[in-house]
Design an enzyme around this catalytic site. Sequence first.
Site, PDB file in Angstrom:
ATOM      1  N   GLY A  11      50.923 -47.514  71.863  1.00 13.36           N
ATOM      2  CA  GLY A  11      50.843 -46.395  72.788  1.00 13.36           C
ATOM      3  C   GLY A  11      50.361 -45.104  72.164  1.00 13.36           C
ATOM      4  O   GLY A  11      50.648 -44.014  72.668  1.00 13.36           O
ATOM      5  N   MET A  89      46.517 -54.561  77.516  1.00 11.05           N
ATOM      6  CA  MET A  89      45.775 -55.746  77.094  1.00 11.05           C
ATOM      7  C   MET A  89      45.785 -56.880  78.115  1.00 11.05           C
ATOM      8  O   MET A  89      45.576 -58.039  77.772  1.00 11.05           O
ATOM      9  CB  MET A  89      46.328 -56.254  75.751  1.00 11.05           C
ATOM     10  CG  MET A  89      46.260 -55.218  74.651  1.00 11.05           C
ATOM     11  SD  MET A  89      44.610 -54.506  74.437  1.00 11.05           S
ATOM     12  CE  MET A  89      43.836 -55.774  73.479  1.00 11.05           C
ATOM     13  N   ARG A  90      46.068 -56.575  79.370  1.00  4.79           N
ATOM     14  CA  ARG A  90      45.991 -57.616  80.408  1.00  4.79           C
ATOM     15  C   ARG A  90      44.786 -57.344  81.300  1.00  4.79           C
ATOM     16  O   ARG A  90      44.544 -56.200  81.691  1.00  4.79           O
ATOM     17  CB  ARG A  90      47.260 -57.629  81.274  1.00  4.79           C
ATOM     18  CG  ARG A  90      48.545 -57.801  80.507  1.00  4.79           C
ATOM     19  CD  ARG A  90      48.612 -59.085  79.758  1.00  4.79           C
ATOM     20  NE  ARG A  90      48.579 -60.258  80.637  1.00  4.79           N
ATOM     21  CZ  ARG A  90      48.411 -61.495  80.180  1.00  4.79           C
ATOM     22  NH1 ARG A  90      48.200 -61.709  78.900  1.00  4.79           N
ATOM     23  NH2 ARG A  90      48.399 -62.511  81.009  1.00  4.79           N
ATOM     24  N   ASN A 106      40.025 -46.220  81.647  1.00  5.41           N
ATOM     25  CA  ASN A 106      40.379 -47.078  80.518  1.00  5.41           C
ATOM     26  C   ASN A 106      39.667 -46.558  79.279  1.00  5.41           C
ATOM     27  O   ASN A 106      38.581 -45.968  79.370  1.00  5.41           O
ATOM     28  CB  ASN A 106      39.940 -48.522  80.777  1.00  5.41           C
ATOM     29  CG  ASN A 106      40.301 -49.454  79.611  1.00  5.41           C
ATOM     30  OD1 ASN A 106      41.408 -49.420  79.106  1.00  5.41           O
ATOM     31  ND2 ASN A 106      39.339 -50.245  79.168  1.00  5.41           N
ATOM     32  N   HIS A 108      38.094 -47.967  75.723  1.00  5.43           N
ATOM     33  CA  HIS A 108      37.660 -49.212  75.091  1.00  5.43           C
ATOM     34  C   HIS A 108      37.088 -48.864  73.719  1.00  5.43           C
ATOM     35  O   HIS A 108      36.278 -47.927  73.621  1.00  5.43           O
ATOM     36  CB  HIS A 108      36.602 -49.894  75.960  1.00  5.43           C
ATOM     37  CG  HIS A 108      36.086 -51.164  75.384  1.00  5.43           C
ATOM     38  ND1 HIS A 108      36.809 -52.334  75.396  1.00  5.43           N
ATOM     39  CD2 HIS A 108      34.923 -51.446  74.760  1.00  5.43           C
ATOM     40  CE1 HIS A 108      36.101 -53.289  74.806  1.00  5.43           C
ATOM     41  NE2 HIS A 108      34.963 -52.782  74.415  1.00  5.43           N
ATOM     42  N   ASP A 144      35.436 -53.879  81.538  1.00  7.19           N
ATOM     43  CA  ASP A 144      34.754 -52.990  80.586  1.00  7.19           C
ATOM     44  C   ASP A 144      33.355 -52.601  81.053  1.00  7.19           C
ATOM     45  O   ASP A 144      32.426 -52.518  80.244  1.00  7.19           O
ATOM     46  CB  ASP A 144      34.664 -53.686  79.205  1.00  7.19           C
ATOM     47  CG  ASP A 144      36.046 -53.935  78.613  1.00  7.19           C
ATOM     48  OD1 ASP A 144      36.168 -54.888  77.826  1.00  7.19           O
ATOM     49  OD2 ASP A 144      36.985 -53.200  78.958  1.00  7.19           O
TER      50      ASP A 144
END
Length: 194
Positions: A11, A89-90, A106, A108, A144
């Site tokens: 986190g 990570m899901r 998100n 990445h 992504d």
Amino acid sequence: TRVAILISGSGSNMIRLVEDMQGLGHATPVLVASNDPAAAGIDRAARLGVATAVIDHRPFGKDRAAFEAELLKPVLAAEPDVLCLAGFMRVLTPDFVRRFEGRMLNIHPSLLPKYPGLHTHQRAIEAGDAEAGCTVHEVTPVLDDGPILGQARVPVEPGDTAETLAARVLVQEHKLYPAVLRRFVTGNRSRLDL
Ligand code: GRF
């Protein structure tokens, strides 16, 4: 602006987002939720006074929809305006994403569109790339792949391993994500390149 953050592990990105919101007041962190009960970020969020929830994905096996139906309960109860994935990570189903599309971000660890998916740093090293970095993008049903809101670049150094490169990129992630969220909550969708 009410912001919920989904995590799976340490986190470190979530911490920077929460501290930035608590420091500047541009938004309010209303929930930190994890799919992993062991995520260290849950304890860190609680210590910062943020409400937390853990929905362990393992009991649901391959039934993503059932896991997401559980996850949605605390998320919807928090009534977020924006949902940030930060080391989450899901893979989320299109149904889940569509509930938040246009207000879901998100981070990445690659310079998208290069290296969507996993093992991004190892792939950049093996490709002999001179640069690597991270991307904050809007989340769409394709993994992504959403509109890019910001990127930060770092050099790939000779002798870099995935770990040394990841550490260099992570420093930039911690700058990029809060900066993009500050702009996003004002309605600014222009791309930020650090
Ligand atoms: C980071 O590299 C992030 O880009 C990826 O997960 C890693 C760990 O993030 N999505 P955090 O420390 O849990 O925020």
